[in-house]
Design an enzyme around this catalytic site. Structure first.
Site, mmCIF file in Angstrom:
data_model
loop_
_atom_site.group_PDB
_atom_site.id
_atom_site.type_symbol
_atom_site.label_atom_id
_atom_site.label_comp_id
_atom_site.label_asym_id
_atom_site.label_seq_id
_atom_site.Cartn_x
_atom_site.Cartn_y
_atom_site.Cartn_z
ATOM 1 N N GLY A 130 0.776 -1.237 0.000
ATOM 2 C CA GLY A 130 0.000 0.000 0.000
ATOM 3 C C GLY A 130 0.809 1.288 0.000
ATOM 4 O O GLY A 130 0.325 2.323 0.466
ATOM 5 N N SER A 131 2.020 1.254 -0.557
ATOM 6 C CA SER A 131 2.777 2.516 -0.597
ATOM 7 C C SER A 131 2.131 3.506 -1.575
ATOM 8 O O SER A 131 2.148 4.721 -1.338
ATOM 9 C CB SER A 131 4.244 2.275 -0.947
ATOM 10 O OG SER A 131 4.390 1.852 -2.279
ATOM 11 N N ASN A 132 1.543 2.997 -2.653
ATOM 12 C CA ASN A 132 0.824 3.904 -3.565
ATOM 13 C C ASN A 132 -0.427 4.455 -2.894
ATOM 14 O O ASN A 132 -0.762 5.634 -3.051
ATOM 15 C CB ASN A 132 0.463 3.191 -4.867
ATOM 16 C CG ASN A 132 1.652 3.094 -5.801
ATOM 17 O OD1 ASN A 132 2.023 4.071 -6.435
ATOM 18 N ND2 ASN A 132 2.274 1.934 -5.850
ATOM 19 N N MET A 159 -3.878 -6.943 -7.149
ATOM 20 C CA MET A 159 -3.336 -8.032 -7.966
ATOM 21 C C MET A 159 -4.410 -9.062 -8.344
ATOM 22 O O MET A 159 -4.280 -10.242 -8.053
ATOM 23 C CB MET A 159 -2.186 -8.720 -7.205
ATOM 24 C CG MET A 159 -1.145 -7.763 -6.678
ATOM 25 S SD MET A 159 -0.385 -6.751 -7.970
ATOM 26 C CE MET A 159 0.877 -7.868 -8.553
ATOM 27 N N ARG A 160 -5.462 -8.585 -8.968
ATOM 28 C CA ARG A 160 -6.538 -9.475 -9.398
ATOM 29 C C ARG A 160 -6.944 -9.143 -10.818
ATOM 30 O O ARG A 160 -7.007 -7.969 -11.192
ATOM 31 C CB ARG A 160 -7.797 -9.287 -8.541
ATOM 32 C CG ARG A 160 -7.717 -9.792 -7.151
ATOM 33 C CD ARG A 160 -7.646 -11.279 -7.039
ATOM 34 N NE ARG A 160 -8.850 -11.990 -7.472
ATOM 35 C CZ ARG A 160 -8.898 -13.302 -7.644
ATOM 36 N NH1 ARG A 160 -7.831 -14.032 -7.468
ATOM 37 N NH2 ARG A 160 -10.020 -13.889 -8.005
ATOM 38 N N LEU A 161 -7.247 -10.181 -11.588
ATOM 39 C CA LEU A 161 -7.872 -9.950 -12.892
ATOM 40 C C LEU A 161 -9.340 -9.663 -12.625
ATOM 41 O O LEU A 161 -9.957 -10.310 -11.782
ATOM 42 C CB LEU A 161 -7.749 -11.197 -13.765
ATOM 43 C CG LEU A 161 -6.337 -11.553 -14.213
ATOM 44 C CD1 LEU A 161 -6.354 -12.854 -15.017
ATOM 45 C CD2 LEU A 161 -5.748 -10.425 -15.042
ATOM 46 N N ASN A 200 -5.368 2.124 -13.169
ATOM 47 C CA ASN A 200 -4.418 1.160 -12.604
ATOM 48 C C ASN A 200 -3.013 1.715 -12.750
ATOM 49 O O ASN A 200 -2.713 2.428 -13.712
ATOM 50 C CB ASN A 200 -4.527 -0.171 -13.371
ATOM 51 C CG ASN A 200 -3.562 -1.231 -12.841
ATOM 52 O OD1 ASN A 200 -3.487 -1.465 -11.636
ATOM 53 N ND2 ASN A 200 -2.816 -1.866 -13.735
ATOM 54 N N HIS A 220 0.959 0.486 -13.107
ATOM 55 C CA HIS A 220 1.749 -0.706 -13.437
ATOM 56 C C HIS A 220 3.225 -0.310 -13.541
ATOM 57 O O HIS A 220 3.544 0.706 -14.156
ATOM 58 C CB HIS A 220 1.258 -1.305 -14.769
ATOM 59 C CG HIS A 220 2.010 -2.529 -15.140
ATOM 60 N ND1 HIS A 220 1.765 -3.761 -14.581
ATOM 61 C CD2 HIS A 220 3.053 -2.708 -15.996
ATOM 62 C CE1 HIS A 220 2.611 -4.646 -15.081
ATOM 63 N NE2 HIS A 220 3.400 -4.036 -15.944
HETATM 64 C C1 GRF Z 1 3.266 -1.369 -7.515
HETATM 65 O O1 GRF Z 1 4.524 -1.550 -8.088
HETATM 66 C C2 GRF Z 1 2.186 -1.340 -8.566
HETATM 67 O O2 GRF Z 1 2.590 -0.782 -9.757
HETATM 68 C C3 GRF Z 1 1.927 -2.817 -8.761
HETATM 69 O O3 GRF Z 1 1.987 -3.352 -7.464
HETATM 70 C C4 GRF Z 1 2.862 -2.561 -6.661
HETATM 71 C C5 GRF Z 1 2.134 -2.166 -5.428
HETATM 72 O O4 GRF Z 1 2.934 -1.523 -4.485
HETATM 73 N N1 GRF Z 1 0.680 -3.016 -9.457
HETATM 74 P P1 GRF Z 1 2.270 -0.853 -3.208
HETATM 75 O O5 GRF Z 1 1.357 -1.908 -2.580
HETATM 76 O O6 GRF Z 1 1.496 0.345 -3.638
HETATM 77 O O7 GRF Z 1 3.412 -0.511 -2.295
#
Ligand code: GRF
Length: 206
Positions: free
Chosen positions: A12-14, A90-92, A107, A109
């Site tokens: 969850g850093s994003n 991380m799910r389709l 999203n 990526h």
């Molecule tokens: C990120 O690199 C994002 O691009 C990918 O999964 C990672 C998630 O990182 N889809 P975080 O959980 O936000 O730290």
């Protein structure tokens, strides 16, 4: 203020970057709910610490992807979510979710798509030997990691990079890019043009 739903699966850093940017007003939006398909992850703790509704919906409890997506849609609607952000989700997903929020799901990526879709994009980039990789924020459509691109930021690959060192710089680029895009979304600057089957997107300048 735009109501956001953030979907996560891990660290969850994003998400944290979004929490911080909404708290400081950089993003004129509100994270209404955070949903994780994996119970107990750090991302849920980050949401709780920020006083945001944090919901674990284990995909293992559902008989099909469609049923899981229907449960997610129900929660997003319950919290009046307008835009959905996949931040390490991380799910389709199926049309059940995509059609419920048509052209309103983004999203992040960790590659310059269309290169290196799927998991382990950093490792893929190192193994291929590219000298520049980066991150992509795109609209989510039915095909994994291939919706219309909204923004990309390059990350230079150093000769002595490991997956960890590369991903550390990648995350910094991701946080900046995701915040910039969600800011634009909440300011109503994301234009989605339905020219043909594949919508064209652009971000109007402020
Ligand atoms: C990120 O690199 C994002 O691009 C990918 O999964 C990672 C998630 O990182 N889809 P975080 O959980 O936000 O730290």
């Amino acid at each position: 203020m735009t109501r956001l739903g953030v979907l996560v699966s891990g660290n969850g850093s994003n998400l944290q970057a979004l929490i911080d940017a909404t708290a400081t007003g950089v993003i004129p939006g509100q994270i209404a709910v955070v949903i994780s398909n994996v119970p107990g992850v750090r991302a849920l703790q980050r949401a709780e610490a920020a006083g945001i509704a944090a919901i674990a919906l284990s995909h293992k409890q559902y008989a099909s992807r469609r049923q899981f997506d229907a449960a997610v849609v129900e929660e997003l609607r319950r919290y009046d979510v307008e835009w959905v952000v996949f931040a390490g989700f991380m799910r389709l997903v199926t049309p059940v979710l995509i059609d419920a929020f048509e052209n309103r799901i983004i999203n992040i990526h960790p590659s310059l798509l269309p290169a290196f879709p799927g998991v382990d994009a950093g490792r893929q980039a190192l193994e291929y030997g590219v000298k520049v990789t980066g991150c992509t924020v795109h609209l989510v459509t039915q095909d994994m990691d291939s919706g219309p691109i909204i923004a990309q930021t390059p990350v230079v690959v150093e000769d002595d990079d490991t997956v960890d060192s590369l991903m550390q710089r990648m995350h910094a680029a991701e946080h900046e890019t995701l915040v910039r895009v969600v800011q634009g979304v909440c300011e109503g600057r994301l234009a989605v043009e339905r020219a043909n089957a594949r919508p064209k997107v652009s971000m109007r300048k402020r």
